[in-house]
Design a protein around this motif. Structure first.
Motif, PDB file in Angstrom:
ATOM      1  N   LEU A 332       0.831  -1.206   0.000  1.00  0.00           N
ATOM      2  CA  LEU A 332       0.000   0.000   0.000  1.00  0.00           C
ATOM      3  C   LEU A 332       0.867   1.259   0.000  1.00  0.00           C
ATOM      4  O   LEU A 332       0.546   2.251  -0.658  1.00  0.00           O
ATOM      5  CB  LEU A 332      -0.931  -0.003   1.216  1.00  0.00           C
ATOM      6  CG  LEU A 332      -2.095  -0.989   1.176  1.00  0.00           C
ATOM      7  CD1 LEU A 332      -2.820  -1.013   2.517  1.00  0.00           C
ATOM      8  CD2 LEU A 332      -3.069  -0.639   0.058  1.00  0.00           C
ATOM      9  N   ALA A 333       1.972   1.214   0.751  1.00  0.00           N
ATOM     10  CA  ALA A 333       2.879   2.366   0.794  1.00  0.00           C
ATOM     11  C   ALA A 333       3.487   2.623  -0.581  1.00  0.00           C
ATOM     12  O   ALA A 333       3.683   3.775  -0.986  1.00  0.00           O
ATOM     13  CB  ALA A 333       3.969   2.135   1.832  1.00  0.00           C
ATOM     14  N   SER A 334       3.780   1.554  -1.326  1.00  0.00           N
ATOM     15  CA  SER A 334       4.318   1.716  -2.683  1.00  0.00           C
ATOM     16  C   SER A 334       3.295   2.379  -3.594  1.00  0.00           C
ATOM     17  O   SER A 334       3.633   3.248  -4.413  1.00  0.00           O
ATOM     18  CB  SER A 334       4.726   0.356  -3.245  1.00  0.00           C
ATOM     19  OG  SER A 334       5.786  -0.212  -2.497  1.00  0.00           O
ATOM     20  N   ALA A 335       2.030   1.968  -3.470  1.00  0.00           N
ATOM     21  CA  ALA A 335       0.983   2.604  -4.269  1.00  0.00           C
ATOM     22  C   ALA A 335       0.808   4.059  -3.866  1.00  0.00           C
ATOM     23  O   ALA A 335       0.587   4.939  -4.708  1.00  0.00           O
ATOM     24  CB  ALA A 335      -0.329   1.838  -4.105  1.00  0.00           C
ATOM     25  N   GLU A 336       0.919   4.326  -2.572  1.00  0.00           N
ATOM     26  CA  GLU A 336       0.763   5.691  -2.075  1.00  0.00           C
ATOM     27  C   GLU A 336       1.852   6.605  -2.637  1.00  0.00           C
ATOM     28  O   GLU A 336       1.614   7.792  -2.885  1.00  0.00           O
ATOM     29  CB  GLU A 336       0.816   5.659  -0.545  1.00  0.00           C
ATOM     30  CG  GLU A 336       0.371   6.930   0.128  1.00  0.00           C
ATOM     31  CD  GLU A 336       0.409   6.799   1.638  1.00  0.00           C
ATOM     32  OE1 GLU A 336      -0.427   7.420   2.306  1.00  0.00           O
ATOM     33  OE2 GLU A 336       1.290   6.081   2.145  1.00  0.00           O
ATOM     34  N   LYS A 337       3.042   6.079  -2.861  1.00  0.00           N
ATOM     35  CA  LYS A 337       4.151   6.882  -3.393  1.00  0.00           C
ATOM     36  C   LYS A 337       3.858   7.395  -4.803  1.00  0.00           C
ATOM     37  O   LYS A 337       4.442   8.397  -5.244  1.00  0.00           O
ATOM     38  CB  LYS A 337       5.439   6.060  -3.383  1.00  0.00           C
ATOM     39  CG  LYS A 337       6.174   6.077  -2.048  1.00  0.00           C
ATOM     40  CD  LYS A 337       7.541   5.454  -2.169  1.00  0.00           C
ATOM     41  CE  LYS A 337       8.333   5.670  -0.886  1.00  0.00           C
ATOM     42  NZ  LYS A 337       8.609   7.100  -0.641  1.00  0.00           N
ATOM     43  N   ALA A 356      -1.542  -1.094  -9.629  1.00  0.00           N
ATOM     44  CA  ALA A 356      -1.963   0.306  -9.643  1.00  0.00           C
ATOM     45  C   ALA A 356      -0.924   1.140 -10.370  1.00  0.00           C
ATOM     46  O   ALA A 356       0.275   0.845 -10.318  1.00  0.00           O
ATOM     47  CB  ALA A 356      -2.144   0.817  -8.213  1.00  0.00           C
ATOM     48  N   TRP A 357      -1.375   2.160 -11.072  1.00  0.00           N
ATOM     49  CA  TRP A 357      -0.466   3.114 -11.713  1.00  0.00           C
ATOM     50  C   TRP A 357      -1.188   4.448 -11.832  1.00  0.00           C
ATOM     51  O   TRP A 357      -2.390   4.554 -11.582  1.00  0.00           O
ATOM     52  CB  TRP A 357      -0.032   2.616 -13.097  1.00  0.00           C
ATOM     53  CG  TRP A 357      -1.134   2.553 -14.113  1.00  0.00           C
ATOM     54  CD1 TRP A 357      -1.517   3.544 -14.965  1.00  0.00           C
ATOM     55  CD2 TRP A 357      -2.003   1.450 -14.357  1.00  0.00           C
ATOM     56  NE1 TRP A 357      -2.574   3.122 -15.733  1.00  0.00           N
ATOM     57  CE2 TRP A 357      -2.886   1.836 -15.390  1.00  0.00           C
ATOM     58  CE3 TRP A 357      -2.117   0.162 -13.815  1.00  0.00           C
ATOM     59  CZ2 TRP A 357      -3.877   1.006 -15.886  1.00  0.00           C
ATOM     60  CZ3 TRP A 357      -3.093  -0.677 -14.304  1.00  0.00           C
ATOM     61  CH2 TRP A 357      -3.968  -0.258 -15.323  1.00  0.00           C
ATOM     62  N   ARG A 358      -0.435   5.483 -12.169  1.00  0.00           N
ATOM     63  CA  ARG A 358      -1.034   6.799 -12.368  1.00  0.00           C
ATOM     64  C   ARG A 358      -0.878   7.221 -13.830  1.00  0.00           C
ATOM     65  O   ARG A 358       0.020   6.757 -14.531  1.00  0.00           O
ATOM     66  CB  ARG A 358      -0.385   7.843 -11.461  1.00  0.00           C
ATOM     67  CG  ARG A 358       1.109   8.006 -11.638  1.00  0.00           C
ATOM     68  CD  ARG A 358       1.633   9.112 -10.718  1.00  0.00           C
ATOM     69  NE  ARG A 358       3.091   9.111 -10.631  1.00  0.00           N
ATOM     70  CZ  ARG A 358       3.904   9.614 -11.540  1.00  0.00           C
ATOM     71  NH1 ARG A 358       3.406  10.145 -12.647  1.00  0.00           N
ATOM     72  NH2 ARG A 358       5.219   9.584 -11.369  1.00  0.00           N
ATOM     73  N   ILE A 359      -1.768   8.090 -14.259  1.00  0.00           N
ATOM     74  CA  ILE A 359      -1.714   8.610 -15.614  1.00  0.00           C
ATOM     75  C   ILE A 359      -0.788   9.822 -15.624  1.00  0.00           C
ATOM     76  O   ILE A 359      -0.971  10.767 -14.854  1.00  0.00           O
ATOM     77  CB  ILE A 359      -3.113   9.007 -16.108  1.00  0.00           C
ATOM     78  CG1 ILE A 359      -4.039   7.788 -16.083  1.00  0.00           C
ATOM     79  CG2 ILE A 359      -3.047   9.602 -17.505  1.00  0.00           C
ATOM     80  CD1 ILE A 359      -3.562   6.648 -16.950  1.00  0.00           C
ATOM     81  N   SER A 360       0.208   9.793 -16.468  1.00  0.00           N
ATOM     82  CA  SER A 360       1.189  10.868 -16.547  1.00  0.00           C
ATOM     83  C   SER A 360       0.557  12.165 -17.034  1.00  0.00           C
ATOM     84  O   SER A 360      -0.320  12.161 -17.898  1.00  0.00           O
ATOM     85  CB  SER A 360       2.310  10.460 -17.506  1.00  0.00           C
ATOM     86  OG  SER A 360       3.123  11.557 -17.823  1.00  0.00           O
ATOM     87  N   ARG A 361       1.022  13.273 -16.486  1.00  0.00           N
ATOM     88  CA  ARG A 361       0.485  14.572 -16.897  1.00  0.00           C
ATOM     89  C   ARG A 361       0.885  14.910 -18.334  1.00  0.00           C
ATOM     90  O   ARG A 361       0.245  15.726 -18.988  1.00  0.00           O
ATOM     91  CB  ARG A 361       0.967  15.681 -15.949  1.00  0.00           C
ATOM     92  CG  ARG A 361       0.394  15.563 -14.551  1.00  0.00           C
ATOM     93  CD  ARG A 361       0.653  16.846 -13.759  1.00  0.00           C
ATOM     94  NE  ARG A 361       0.263  16.697 -12.371  1.00  0.00           N
ATOM     95  CZ  ARG A 361      -0.964  16.825 -11.915  1.00  0.00           C
ATOM     96  NH1 ARG A 361      -1.945  17.085 -12.759  1.00  0.00           N
ATOM     97  NH2 ARG A 361      -1.233  16.674 -10.629  1.00  0.00           N
TER      98      ARG A 361
END
Length: 381
Positions: A332-337, A356-361
């Motif tokens: 969870l901490a890795s996802a939070e980063k 989980a991943w984030r969409i780049s700006r």
């Protein structure tokens, strides 16, 4: 197979109620809202409750106590016996348990044989998942109001110590709750020796699972070595103290879970993230068929605005909804980063094949699209 059932005992002559049996009736009656004294109150179409029974002293004692309330007509009591097929002769043990339960007057008594799906987890976790799956399916099929489980105060103390040893959080240290969903645990205030006393008083024949004495299992070592050692060094009552701590933490965990659930429902966007994809963008599962893969998007700004205790819980809720298991604190901490928007955009592997991943700006997606500014969680096939 060695016969691990105790030898039948002569039933005691009817007379004064055994005090331990009386105590057990009181805790069950209080939880179910049923009286233990006075005239029987016959109820038209009484609700059905089920007892999950392995044939061991704890669950067999619970079944016998529940049978008393069934005899008063205010509730119907059945049972579910789950055969995990983990030991030779387990089918015979399950059938012998079913016979005793029917003799107690429980009806219906259902024996469910399950296959374990290890899927990267140990045998105990696989057995637990299969057992609860069978209990829930049976309760649904029979229209049962609740399922009662025979966990005791000793089980609770062991769970707390195991949680401490694993570095777990509040929910794990809170142990088992008396009431969670359809499951009720009325014996969490009783000690294991008291369930043995109930079986003796009522002339029951419990099965003694040999795995409960196998030191290969961590829980057995905690039970037979760690708790006695702590009792000797810290004084008597260590099991009660651990269970009391679990009860206190349980109230805190329940409150945090409730708040996290409200926040999760506010920000969870369910379905495929149709615009854009993983910054890592290199796996086949992010290709043309990604629409068919279930996904949940969570607002990055919304997550950043939460206290850490709630943020971790919201992330975990998404993982569990996607069919994963409760992630570890480290995952969870890795996802939070990812929320820091520094370094890699993922994917971060969580638990149960969920990533989980984030969409780049700087990715070419509309800034108002369903994925932009959000964490995307997906379970692979």
């Amino acid at each position: 197979m060695d016969n691990d059932f105790a030898q039948p005992q002569t039933r005691r002559a009817r007379g004064r109620l055994d005090p331990t049996v009386g105590k057990a009736r009181s805790v069950v009656g209080e939880l179910l809202g049923l009286k233990t004294t006075g005239k029987n109150r016959l109820v038209e179409n009484p609700p059905l409750i089920l007892v999950g029974c392995s044939g061991g002293p704890d669950s067999l004692a619970l079944a016998a106590v529940c049978a008393f309330f069934a005899s008063r007509g205010e509730v119907r009591v059945g049972a579910v016996v789950v055969d995990h097929q983990m030991q030779e002769g387990s089918a015979e043990v399950a059938q012998a348990t079913a016979v005793q339960l029917r003799e107690l007057g429980l009806d219906p008594v259902v024996v469910r044989t399950v296959d374990l799906n290890h899927d990267g987890v140990g045998p105990e976790a696989a057995a637990r998942a299969a057992r609860f799956g069978a209990l829930e399916a049976t309760a649904l099929e029979l229209g049962a109001e609740s399922v009662l489980l025979g966990h005791t105060l000793d089980d609770q103390a062991e769970s707390v110590l195991l949680g401490l040893a694993r570095g777990s959080g509040t929910r794990s240290l809170a142990g088992m709750r008396v009431r969670r969903g359809i499951y009720l645990r009325p014996f969490l205030s009783l000690r294991r020796h008291e369930t043995l006393a109930i079986c003796d008083a009522l002339g029951l024949v419990p099965w003694h699972d040999p795995s409960n004495q196998d030191p290969a299992y961590l829980r057995v070592r905690v039970r037979n070595n760690v708790i006695p050692y702590l009792g000797a060094e810290l004084g008597p009552g260590i099991a009660e103290s651990l269970a009391r701590s679990a009860n206190i933490l349980g109230h805190d965990a329940d409150y945090l879970d409730e708040l996290a659930g409200l926040e999760y429902e506010k920000m969870a966007l369910r379905g495929a993230a149709s615009q854009g994809g993983n910054d890592a963008g290199n796996s086949a599962e992010n290709g043309a068929d990604s629409q068919e893969v279930p996904e949940i998007c969570l607002s990055e700004d919304g997550l950043r605005g939460l206290a850490p205790a709630l943020r971790m819980r919201v992330l975990a809720l998404a993982v569990v909804e996607l069919g994963g298991v409760q992630p570890s604190l480290e995952r969870l901490a890795s996802a939070e980063k990812l929320l820091e928007r520094k370094g890699s955009a993922g994917p971060v592997q969580l638990a149960g094949k969920v990533s989980a991943w984030r969409i780049s700006r700087n990715q070419a997606v509309p800034h108002e699209g369903p994925s932009y500014g959000k964490l995307v969680l997906r379970r692979s096939r």
